[in-house]
Scaffold this motif. Structure first.
Motif, PDB file in Angstrom:
ATOM      1  N   LEU A   1       0.826  -1.216   0.000  1.00 13.93           N
ATOM      2  CA  LEU A   1       0.000   0.000   0.000  1.00 13.93           C
ATOM      3  C   LEU A   1       0.857   1.262   0.000  1.00 13.93           C
ATOM      4  N   VAL A   2       1.900   1.280   0.813  1.00 13.28           N
ATOM      5  CA  VAL A   2       2.770   2.454   0.862  1.00 13.28           C
ATOM      6  C   VAL A   2       3.514   2.629  -0.458  1.00 13.28           C
TER       7      VAL A   2
ATOM      8  N   GLY B   1       1.136   3.937  -3.033  1.00 15.63           N
ATOM      9  CA  GLY B   1       0.871   5.352  -2.750  1.00 15.63           C
ATOM     10  C   GLY B   1       2.014   6.248  -3.179  1.00 15.63           C
TER      11      GLY B   1
ATOM     12  N   LEU C   1       1.980   6.453  -7.020  1.00 12.57           N
ATOM     13  CA  LEU C   1       0.929   7.352  -7.518  1.00 12.57           C
ATOM     14  C   LEU C   1       1.254   8.813  -7.215  1.00 12.57           C
ATOM     15  N   GLY C   2       1.771   9.083  -6.029  1.00 14.23           N
ATOM     16  CA  GLY C   2       2.116  10.458  -5.671  1.00 14.23           C
ATOM     17  C   GLY C   2       3.240  11.028  -6.519  1.00 14.23           C
TER      18      GLY C   2
END
Length: 85
Positions: free
Chosen positions: A44-45, A48, A51-52
């Motif tokens: 998940l990290v 993220g 995507l960021g």
């Protein structure tokens, strides 16, 4: 994403954005491997971060392509005549 047709043909900047985002997400995945986290939390990290970083770099690349376009297009603000002058 409104780019002129000639600027939009080049895929190289977008490939670089993808490569940088993948590299940074991969390094994040490896660094989080040293922490005591579950595997799904690391995923998940890392997603993220991907995507960021990808969204930030994509915004930067598109704005630079618009700003530095040399294909004879004028922006709507530059096409208006100056008032009072």
């Amino acid at each position: 994403m409104k780019l002129c047709p000639k600027c939009g043909r080049s895929r190289w900047p977008f490939v670089m954005v993808f490569a940088i985002a993948v590299f940074i997400a991969g390094m994040t995945w490896l660094m989080l491997g040293l922490a005591t986290m579950d595997a799904w939390m690391r995923v998940l990290v890392a997603v993220g971060v991907f995507l960021g970083v990808g969204a930030t770099l994509l915004h930067y690349v598109v704005s630079c392509l618009r700003r530095h376009c040399r294909h004879g297009h004028e922006s709507p603000a530059a096409a208006k005549p100056a008032l009072g002058g």
